[in-house]
Write a protein that holds these residues in place. Structure first.
Motif, PDB file in Angstrom:
ATOM      1  N   ILE A 173      41.263  37.432  45.742  1.00 58.74           N
ATOM      2  CA  ILE A 173      40.032  38.151  46.287  1.00 58.74           C
ATOM      3  C   ILE A 173      39.891  39.464  45.642  1.00 58.74           C
ATOM      4  O   ILE A 173      39.136  40.043  45.230  1.00 58.74           O
ATOM      5  CB  ILE A 173      40.268  38.490  48.038  1.00 58.74           C
ATOM      6  CG1 ILE A 173      39.893  36.949  48.546  1.00 58.74           C
ATOM      7  CG2 ILE A 173      39.198  39.363  48.366  1.00 58.74           C
ATOM      8  CD1 ILE A 173      40.327  36.950  49.989  1.00 58.74           C
ATOM      9  N   ILE A 174      41.249  39.981  45.557  1.00 58.79           N
ATOM     10  CA  ILE A 174      41.436  41.484  44.671  1.00 58.79           C
ATOM     11  C   ILE A 174      40.965  41.346  43.400  1.00 58.79           C
ATOM     12  O   ILE A 174      40.261  42.163  42.879  1.00 58.79           O
ATOM     13  CB  ILE A 174      42.878  41.778  44.845  1.00 58.79           C
ATOM     14  CG1 ILE A 174      43.421  41.933  46.224  1.00 58.79           C
ATOM     15  CG2 ILE A 174      43.069  42.794  43.657  1.00 58.79           C
ATOM     16  CD1 ILE A 174      44.926  42.123  46.430  1.00 58.79           C
ATOM     17  N   ASP A 175      41.233  40.178  42.650  1.00 56.58           N
ATOM     18  CA  ASP A 175      40.900  40.002  41.154  1.00 56.58           C
ATOM     19  C   ASP A 175      39.456  39.807  40.965  1.00 56.58           C
ATOM     20  O   ASP A 175      39.062  39.538  39.696  1.00 56.58           O
ATOM     21  CB  ASP A 175      41.889  39.264  40.598  1.00 56.58           C
ATOM     22  CG  ASP A 175      43.137  39.638  40.516  1.00 56.58           C
ATOM     23  OD1 ASP A 175      43.408  40.802  40.378  1.00 56.58           O
ATOM     24  OD2 ASP A 175      44.243  38.845  40.336  1.00 56.58           O
ATOM     25  N   SER A 176      38.722  39.339  42.012  1.00 57.11           N
ATOM     26  CA  SER A 176      37.152  38.811  41.911  1.00 57.11           C
ATOM     27  C   SER A 176      36.324  39.923  41.638  1.00 57.11           C
ATOM     28  O   SER A 176      35.070  39.909  41.145  1.00 57.11           O
ATOM     29  CB  SER A 176      36.841  38.229  43.245  1.00 57.11           C
ATOM     30  OG  SER A 176      36.794  39.270  44.163  1.00 57.11           O
ATOM     31  N   SER A 177      36.687  41.367  41.419  1.00 55.41           N
ATOM     32  CA  SER A 177      36.033  42.516  41.165  1.00 55.41           C
ATOM     33  C   SER A 177      36.870  43.590  40.683  1.00 55.41           C
ATOM     34  O   SER A 177      38.168  43.659  40.893  1.00 55.41           O
ATOM     35  CB  SER A 177      35.215  42.600  42.518  1.00 55.41           C
ATOM     36  OG  SER A 177      35.994  43.384  43.322  1.00 55.41           O
ATOM     37  N   GLU A 178      36.134  44.607  40.222  1.00 59.97           N
ATOM     38  CA  GLU A 178      36.983  45.841  39.805  1.00 59.97           C
ATOM     39  C   GLU A 178      37.419  46.605  41.193  1.00 59.97           C
ATOM     40  O   GLU A 178      36.459  46.529  42.102  1.00 59.97           O
ATOM     41  CB  GLU A 178      36.124  46.720  39.171  1.00 59.97           C
ATOM     42  CG  GLU A 178      35.653  46.297  37.553  1.00 59.97           C
ATOM     43  CD  GLU A 178      36.854  46.172  36.903  1.00 59.97           C
ATOM     44  OE1 GLU A 178      37.738  46.990  36.792  1.00 59.97           O
ATOM     45  OE2 GLU A 178      37.096  45.182  36.007  1.00 59.97           O
ATOM     46  N   GLY A 179      38.478  47.044  41.361  1.00 61.27           N
ATOM     47  CA  GLY A 179      38.721  47.887  42.503  1.00 61.27           C
ATOM     48  C   GLY A 179      38.809  47.053  43.635  1.00 61.27           C
ATOM     49  O   GLY A 179      39.027  45.660  43.628  1.00 61.27           O
ATOM     50  N   LEU A 180      38.332  47.453  44.890  1.00 60.42           N
ATOM     51  CA  LEU A 180      38.042  46.569  45.994  1.00 60.42           C
ATOM     52  C   LEU A 180      36.551  46.793  46.415  1.00 60.42           C
ATOM     53  O   LEU A 180      35.960  47.906  46.145  1.00 60.42           O
ATOM     54  CB  LEU A 180      38.718  47.368  47.435  1.00 60.42           C
ATOM     55  CG  LEU A 180      40.211  47.142  47.145  1.00 60.42           C
ATOM     56  CD1 LEU A 180      41.276  47.636  48.453  1.00 60.42           C
ATOM     57  CD2 LEU A 180      40.628  45.435  47.178  1.00 60.42           C
TER      58      LEU A 180
END
Length: 344
Positions: A173-180
């Motif tokens: 979930i964390i790595d699915s986008s930049e930041g949160l």
């Protein structure tokens, strides 16, 4: 704090996913994707569990949209299934662990620690320690969610959890986008965990007695400006170490000269006022009710959320203004449990 393991089996259990789906569905029952999911609910939940066990689950593509609350934000919206079910299921398992690591003066997304719990605690400190709360330091972290450093967050999570299979799901979930992503159900908790190290160091190393953090908004009270200037430098260094920076509008000022504009209120030692923007929005709602000619019960329902703001501050004059504007023969707030204003 001792690291916790053996969580994955509990996470992927049908009982946990069943509970997670019920929580995720709340308020969304009318959505087409939810109705579709419910047609084969148990089968779908077992399928989610099997994919998680095999390591085949990955975060879906998000739908992005702009919202204004009041400033413009980009929100990421995930599909109901399996993503929301997975995130609720993760928090069912992780939230008890997370709660143990955050300090009592961390707010936002924690049950029982919303805006009004924070407001009541600020009021308590102002009333109980007036000589030690003469000055305020306010800090806002710049683009907090966007600037979350993934490695810093993962390192922090590994200090709490040693179940690598569970962490792999969180890290996906964390790595699915930049930041949160603002909009992810788990994002607020992850931000709190990342910043909990700062909270502990401010309280335990710097001995800041009157410290409050609501998401990315930090408030510290003290009887000494020198202490607050030193603390500001300390917080800036601590935040920089995990990839954040303080907004340029950080300030130190006398509390009673201008009041503390924080979490929707303006706090003084003697009273509490509603933030002007919230009051303006409230009166717009009242004017809309008058223009539409709503009956009393419908108007009362539309203003129920506003009563939540009014009952935590000195608002009797504003309540009178609202009732006069509406022109009903009854007090629009008459059936609410009256609580005295927090100060005054």
């Amino acid at each position: 704090m001792k690291r916790v393991g053996n969580l994955f089996e509990k996470f992927v259990s049908f009982e946990n996913l069943d509970e997670a789906e019920r929580k995720a569905r709340k308020g969304k029952g009318g959505r087409a994707e939810v109705r579709t999911f419910l047609k084969h609910r148990d089968e779908n939940l077992r399928d989610i569990g099997q994919k998680l066990e095999k390591g085949e689950w990955h975060t879906s593509e998000r739908f992005w949209k702009k919202v204004h609350d009041p400033k413009e934000r980009i929100i990421g919206v995930l599909p109901y299934s399996p993503d929301l079910v997975v995130q609720y299921g993760l928090l069912n398992v992780l939230e008890p662990i997370f709660r143990k690591t955050v300090i009592n003066d961390t707010y936002s997304c924690i049950k029982g620690r919303g805006i009004h719990a924070c407001a009541q605690n600020v009021i308590h400190h102002l009333r109980t320690w007036p000589e030690d709360t003469v000055y305020a330091l306010q800090i806002d972290i710049s683009k907090c969610y966007n600037n979350v450093n993934h490695q810093s967050l993962k390192d922090r999570l590994r200090r709490l959890v040693k179940d690598e299979r569970l962490l792999a799901v969180v890290f996906d979930i964390i790595d699915s986008s930049e930041g949160l992503v603002i909009g992810d159900h788990i994002a607020s908790w992850l931000l709190n965990i990342l910043l909990s190290g700062l909270d502990h160091r401010v309280k335990e190393i710097k001995r800041a007695k009157h410290y409050f953090r609501y998401a990315d908004d930090i408030l510290v009270l003290s009887g000494s400006k020198e202490f607050l200037w030193d603390l500001l430098e300390f917080i800036e260094r601590e935040l920089k170490a995990i990839g954040f920076r303080v907004k340029h509008n950080a300030k130190i000022y006398p509390v009673d000269k201008q009041g503390i504009d924080y979490i929707g209120y303006r706090f003084f030692h003697t009273h509490v006022l509603l933030r002007k923007r919230i009051k303006v929005n409230m009166m717009r709602k009242v004017n809309s009710i008058v223009k539409r000619g709503l009956p009393f019960d419908e108007a009362r329902q539309e203003l129920a959320g506003h009563w939540g703001w009014l009952k935590h501050c000195n608002s009797i004059n504003l309540q009178h203004t609202i009732n006069e504007k509406l022109g009903y023969n009854e007090d629009i707030f008459r059936t609410k449990t009256r609580r005295p204003a927090a100060i005054g």
